[in-house]
Motif scaffolding. Structure first.
Motif, PDB file in Angstrom:
ATOM      1  N   LYS A  62       0.833  -1.204   0.000  1.00 31.19           N
ATOM      2  CA  LYS A  62       0.000   0.000   0.000  1.00 31.19           C
ATOM      3  C   LYS A  62       0.871   1.259   0.000  1.00 31.19           C
ATOM      4  O   LYS A  62       0.572   2.241  -0.676  1.00 31.19           O
ATOM      5  N   LYS A  63       1.926   1.177   0.787  1.00 31.90           N
ATOM      6  CA  LYS A  63       2.846   2.313   0.887  1.00 31.90           C
ATOM      7  C   LYS A  63       3.426   2.651  -0.496  1.00 31.90           C
ATOM      8  O   LYS A  63       3.479   3.818  -0.892  1.00 31.90           O
ATOM      9  N   LYS A  64       3.805   1.605  -1.192  1.00 41.29           N
ATOM     10  CA  LYS A  64       4.349   1.808  -2.536  1.00 41.29           C
ATOM     11  C   LYS A  64       3.309   2.448  -3.447  1.00 41.29           C
ATOM     12  O   LYS A  64       3.596   3.395  -4.183  1.00 41.29           O
ATOM     13  N   ASP A  65       2.089   1.913  -3.368  1.00 44.69           N
ATOM     14  CA  ASP A  65       0.996   2.455  -4.192  1.00 44.69           C
ATOM     15  C   ASP A  65       0.766   3.929  -3.881  1.00 44.69           C
ATOM     16  O   ASP A  65       0.599   4.742  -4.780  1.00 44.69           O
ATOM     17  N   ASN A  83     -10.359   5.251  -0.641  1.00 50.94           N
ATOM     18  CA  ASN A  83     -10.042   3.837  -0.413  1.00 50.94           C
ATOM     19  C   ASN A  83      -8.761   3.658   0.383  1.00 50.94           C
ATOM     20  O   ASN A  83      -8.678   2.818   1.270  1.00 50.94           O
ATOM     21  N   PHE A  84      -7.807   4.477   0.034  1.00 54.35           N
ATOM     22  CA  PHE A  84      -6.548   4.422   0.800  1.00 54.35           C
ATOM     23  C   PHE A  84      -6.810   4.741   2.274  1.00 54.35           C
ATOM     24  O   PHE A  84      -6.325   4.072   3.174  1.00 54.35           O
ATOM     25  N   ALA A  85      -7.585   5.807   2.465  1.00 56.53           N
ATOM     26  CA  ALA A  85      -7.803   6.293   3.836  1.00 56.53           C
ATOM     27  C   ALA A  85      -8.593   5.312   4.679  1.00 56.53           C
ATOM     28  O   ALA A  85      -8.376   5.191   5.880  1.00 56.53           O
ATOM     29  N   LYS A  86      -9.519   4.598   4.037  1.00 56.24           N
ATOM     30  CA  LYS A  86     -10.385   3.708   4.805  1.00 56.24           C
ATOM     31  C   LYS A  86      -9.772   2.335   5.020  1.00 56.24           C
ATOM     32  O   LYS A  86      -9.961   1.733   6.078  1.00 56.24           O
ATOM     33  N   SER A  87      -9.045   1.848   4.044  1.00 53.00           N
ATOM     34  CA  SER A  87      -8.549   0.473   4.154  1.00 53.00           C
ATOM     35  C   SER A  87      -7.461   0.363   5.217  1.00 53.00           C
ATOM     36  O   SER A  87      -6.992   1.366   5.759  1.00 53.00           O
ATOM     37  N   LYS A  88      -7.109  -0.842   5.519  1.00 54.08           N
ATOM     38  CA  LYS A  88      -6.176  -1.159   6.605  1.00 54.08           C
ATOM     39  C   LYS A  88      -4.984  -0.203   6.706  1.00 54.08           C
ATOM     40  O   LYS A  88      -4.351   0.114   5.704  1.00 54.08           O
ATOM     41  N   ALA A  89      -4.717   0.242   7.897  1.00 51.35           N
ATOM     42  CA  ALA A  89      -3.608   1.150   8.224  1.00 51.35           C
ATOM     43  C   ALA A  89      -3.806   2.576   7.720  1.00 51.35           C
ATOM     44  O   ALA A  89      -2.979   3.456   7.965  1.00 51.35           O
ATOM     45  N   GLY A  90      -4.872   2.830   7.032  1.00 46.50           N
ATOM     46  CA  GLY A  90      -5.193   4.190   6.607  1.00 46.50           C
ATOM     47  C   GLY A  90      -4.124   4.784   5.722  1.00 46.50           C
ATOM     48  O   GLY A  90      -3.613   4.120   4.825  1.00 46.50           O
ATOM     49  N   LEU A  91      -3.771   6.021   5.992  1.00 38.54           N
ATOM     50  CA  LEU A  91      -2.786   6.699   5.155  1.00 38.54           C
ATOM     51  C   LEU A  91      -1.351   6.494   5.669  1.00 38.54           C
ATOM     52  O   LEU A  91      -0.421   7.163   5.217  1.00 38.54           O
ATOM     53  N   ASP A 268      -3.161   6.238  16.788  1.00 41.17           N
ATOM     54  CA  ASP A 268      -4.564   5.806  16.737  1.00 41.17           C
ATOM     55  C   ASP A 268      -5.456   6.967  16.306  1.00 41.17           C
ATOM     56  O   ASP A 268      -6.383   6.794  15.516  1.00 41.17           O
ATOM     57  N   VAL A 269      -5.168   8.143  16.852  1.00 45.08           N
ATOM     58  CA  VAL A 269      -5.997   9.311  16.546  1.00 45.08           C
ATOM     59  C   VAL A 269      -5.949   9.613  15.048  1.00 45.08           C
ATOM     60  O   VAL A 269      -6.987   9.724  14.388  1.00 45.08           O
ATOM     61  N   VAL A 270      -4.744   9.719  14.506  1.00 46.25           N
ATOM     62  CA  VAL A 270      -4.647  10.093  13.082  1.00 46.25           C
ATOM     63  C   VAL A 270      -5.200   8.991  12.179  1.00 46.25           C
ATOM     64  O   VAL A 270      -5.771   9.280  11.125  1.00 46.25           O
ATOM     65  N   ARG A 271      -5.055   7.749  12.621  1.00 46.29           N
ATOM     66  CA  ARG A 271      -5.642   6.656  11.830  1.00 46.29           C
ATOM     67  C   ARG A 271      -7.161   6.821  11.739  1.00 46.29           C
ATOM     68  O   ARG A 271      -7.755   6.654  10.682  1.00 46.29           O
ATOM     69  N   LEU A 272      -7.773   7.156  12.878  1.00 49.73           N
ATOM     70  CA  LEU A 272      -9.219   7.347  12.879  1.00 49.73           C
ATOM     71  C   LEU A 272      -9.610   8.555  12.020  1.00 49.73           C
ATOM     72  O   LEU A 272     -10.598   8.522  11.299  1.00 49.73           O
ATOM     73  N   TYR A 273      -8.802   9.605  12.095  1.00 55.04           N
ATOM     74  CA  TYR A 273      -9.104  10.796  11.292  1.00 55.04           C
ATOM     75  C   TYR A 273      -9.065  10.455   9.796  1.00 55.04           C
ATOM     76  O   TYR A 273      -9.854  10.990   9.025  1.00 55.04           O
ATOM     77  N   ASP A 274      -8.117   9.601   9.384  1.00 54.25           N
ATOM     78  CA  ASP A 274      -8.071   9.171   7.980  1.00 54.25           C
ATOM     79  C   ASP A 274      -9.458   8.721   7.545  1.00 54.25           C
ATOM     80  O   ASP A 274      -9.956   9.095   6.499  1.00 54.25           O
ATOM     81  N   TYR A 275     -10.035   7.898   8.394  1.00 56.89           N
ATOM     82  CA  TYR A 275     -11.332   7.302   8.072  1.00 56.89           C
ATOM     83  C   TYR A 275     -12.454   8.339   8.153  1.00 56.89           C
ATOM     84  O   TYR A 275     -13.265   8.477   7.245  1.00 56.89           O
ATOM     85  N   PHE A 276     -12.488   9.064   9.264  1.00 51.41           N
ATOM     86  CA  PHE A 276     -13.599   9.998   9.492  1.00 51.41           C
ATOM     87  C   PHE A 276     -13.652  11.101   8.431  1.00 51.41           C
ATOM     88  O   PHE A 276     -14.715  11.627   8.129  1.00 51.41           O
ATOM     89  N   LEU A 277     -12.490  11.461   7.886  1.00 51.27           N
ATOM     90  CA  LEU A 277     -12.469  12.550   6.905  1.00 51.27           C
ATOM     91  C   LEU A 277     -13.215  12.158   5.635  1.00 51.27           C
ATOM     92  O   LEU A 277     -13.597  13.021   4.849  1.00 51.27           O
ATOM     93  N   CYS A 278     -13.399  10.873   5.415  1.00 47.33           N
ATOM     94  CA  CYS A 278     -14.154  10.508   4.215  1.00 47.33           C
ATOM     95  C   CYS A 278     -15.348   9.607   4.540  1.00 47.33           C
ATOM     96  O   CYS A 278     -15.875   8.931   3.668  1.00 47.33           O
TER      97      CYS A 278
END
Lengths: 429, 221
Positions: A62-65, A83-91, A268-278
């Protein structure tokens, strides 16, 4: 819900099935210039904890992508970023987040403006409250951050918040807003975080808008979606929570700050924000439900008491498996659309209203009881006065009462009077 | 009366729980004060309280274990209207905190008292706490006599303290212990009045007692 209809309406409508992301606005621009805190005093690596070492091959891939996509951001549409933001490990890393978060909410290059100085904003009515909260946000900064840098960041934070509420004067600052603002500021820097925070705060589907109304009623209403979601997934657990009347207050800081206030781990916080932002605006409530469901065993083990449960639930463990929780929350959302839940939420609120009414009545009774205790002496005296006399005017009643008291006192100190008379009577007989 | 409450009442928990709500403007140190009492130390990275926080501590009065539950509330007004209401339920005592270096926090005591009154807690034990007495210069701090006058007006004891100073630890302790002792001594009354609304049994007992004693003392009947 009877009052502040406008608030409730805004809250209701913008939070059901909405999505905070605007129409895809694909404009290529460089957002990588935002971290101007780097040129404040000592250059320090603003790192919180070690970034999780993703041994996971999926995440490495994912990182490479992600890197490839960031080379040519023009060719990537919003859905792909989501999709990047929601899927495993977020951004994955803040370096990517800094570039992608603004894209997720559609921030444009023109919106990146230089912030005004703090002095220009210090006359605002909320200035003192904001400063008070910002000064107490030490926990949110990376450990070991040099003093000057922290102070500079705190000033930026105050400016950021005040800029938004000055731009939209009908939006009210709430304690917790600073927790969202600081997360954005730490990741995106002060130029990009202003339009970002604006998008989150203002607009028909803005996720933070319901929190910024005149009262907290819209927020409370939206939080009430949690219990029906829990109930549909685990009735027994919901009954347990309901029985203890724990309410939703334990989750209030989670929702108001998107967990920024309540989680100790920055990652954990920023991971959740990845998701919540979209995600849809109500999604954090589903995450709340997923966390409660995940902690069901702890709830059962706890005493069924409001205080104990509030205490247990409000403190989030450091090792929550957020990837799993997000997956659960997503499933919960898909299976229990907010519109489907409305009747259950309405029923819940009716019950709460009824409880409140009973509480009020009980309180009034208690006050009345206290008052009557207070006046019990005069009541007792009144009982001694024949009913006919009670209809006399107040002044005469007062005089009579006084006379009765005086008589009682007299008799009390001269028991022989009564005693002797009784004896005399007896003798006569 | 006190004898009556030591009897085992079915359904009543062994350990007594006293609920205390802590009120006051934003930033006066409510969280630090409750933290100091419950954890015995100063909370150096305290944050704004969002909604309601909860802390507890077990104490002993005489030989009895008592659980003190402290409800630490958010200072910002917008949280009060609808949110904090729920937490006034079954509250036994009230602590109102102000910051001795910020007169405006002292001036809002009147509105806090209004709130306390609206929840029917005017008869509950209450204390007024001037916090942060380690801060500022003696001139910049609110005069004790001034604060005392207001405390007297509302009929509540005044404490001046600092959640920060270790030397003030005993003082913080005494704030909550004063309340606990008051509640403890007042308890028979409270139990009767509370139970009176729930079960008629206890109330009849109370009334019988009272009417019996009034019969005895009444000479005119």
């Amino acid at each position: 819900m009877e009052s502040n209809n406008t608030d409730a309406d805004i809250g209701d409508k913008c939070n059901l099935n909405g999505d905070c992301s605007p129409t895809p606005n694909k404009q290529s621009f460089d957002l990588n210039n935002a971290k101007n805190i780097d040129d404040i005093s000592t250059p320090s690596e603003l790192k919180f904890d070690e970034e999780p070492d993703y041994e996971d091959p999926d995440v490495k891939e994912k990182k490479k992508d992600l890197e490839k996509c960031l080379e040519n951001p023009d060719c990537i549409n919003l859905e792909q970023w989501q999709n990047f933001a929601k899927s495993k490990a977020g951004l994955i890393s803040d370096d990517y987040r800094r570039k992608i978060w603004p894209l997720l909410v559609g921030v444009t290059q023109e919106e990146l403006t230089e912030p005004p100085s703090l002095d220009e904003l210090s006359t605002h009515i909320e200035y003192n409250q904001v400063v008070l909260d910002v000064n107490r946000s030490l926990k949110r900064f990376p450990p070991g951050i040099p003093y000057e840098q922290r102070v500079a960041l705190q000033d930026q934070l105050t400016v950021l918040i005040l800029r938004v509420i000055m731009k939209y004067p009908h939006l009210k600052y709430y304690q917790g807003y600073h927790d969202v603002a600081i997360t954005l500021l730490l990741v995106c820097g002060d130029r990009a975080s202003f339009p970002l925070l604006c998008r989150l705060s203002y607009g028909p589907c803005a996720p933070l808008a319901p929190f910024m109304q005149t009262t907290m009623q819209p927020t409370q209403h939206l939080l009430n979606y949690m219990l029906p979601v829990v109930s549909r997934a685990d009735r027994k657990l919901a009954e347990c929570l309901d029985k203890a009347q724990v309410g939703t207050m334990f989750a209030l800081p989670w929702y108001l700050t998107w967990f920024g206030h309540s989680l100790n781990k920055y990652t954990d916080v920023v991971r959740l924000y990845d998701y919540f932002l979209c995600a849809p605006p109500l999604f954090p409530v589903y995450v709340t439900a997923a966390i409660v469901l995940y902690r069901a065993d702890e709830v059962y083990a706890c005493e069924c008491d409001m205080a104990m449960l509030h205490c247990l639930l409000s403190r989030l463990p450091d090792d929550l498996p957020f990837e799993d929780i997000l997956v659960t929350a997503k499933t919960l959302y898909e299976n229990n659309d907010p519109t489907d839940l409305e009747p259950e939420v309405a029923a819940l609120e009716r019950r709460e209203e009824e409880q409140r009414r009973l509480d009020e009545e009980r309180m009034k009774r208690r006050q009345a009881a206290a008052r009557s205790r207070h006046t019990s002496l005069s009541a007792r005296l009144r009982r001694l006065v024949p009913a006919a006399l009670r209809r006399l005017p107040v002044s005469r009643r007062g005089a009579l009462a006084a006379a009765t008291v005086l008589l009682a006192v007299y008799v009390y100190y001269r028991p022989d009077l009564l005693y002797n008379r009784r004896r005399e009577n007896a003798l006569e007989l | 009366m006190s004898e009556a409450t030591t009897h085992q009442i079915p359904g009543l928990k062994q350990k007594k729980v006293f609920k205390i709500i802590v009120l006051g403007d934003s930033g006066v140190g409510k969280t630090c004060l409750t933290y100091r009492f419950c954890e015995g130390q100063f909370l150096d990275k305290s944050e704004a309280t969002i909604g309601v926080d909860f802390r507890e501590r077990n104490i002993k009065i005489g030989h009895e274990d008592i659980k003190l539950q402290l409800w630490d509330t958010a200072g910002q007004e917008r949280f009060r209207k609808s949110m904090v209401q729920h937490y006034y339920r079954n509250v036994h005592a009230v602590v109102i905190v102000y910051d001795v270096t910020k007169p405006e926090t002292f001036h809002s005591i009147a509105s806090w008292m209004q709130e306390v009154e609206s929840h029917g807690l005017m008869r509950a034990p209450r204390v007024l706490v001037g916090n942060k007495c380690d801060c500022g210069t003696p001139e910049s701090r609110l005069a004790t006599t001034y604060a005392q006058r207001l405390a007297d007006k509302y009929g509540m004891p005044l404490f001046e303290t600092s959640a920060l100073l270790d030397s003030e630890c005993d003082n913080v302790e005494s704030i909550f212990m004063t309340l606990a002792h008051k509640l403890y001594s007042k308890q028979p009354l409270r139990v009767v009045s509370v139970e009176g609304e729930l079960g008629p049994g206890v109330v009849t007992l109370g009334r019988q007692k009272r009417s019996a004693s009034s019969n005895d003392s009444c000479l005119c009947s």
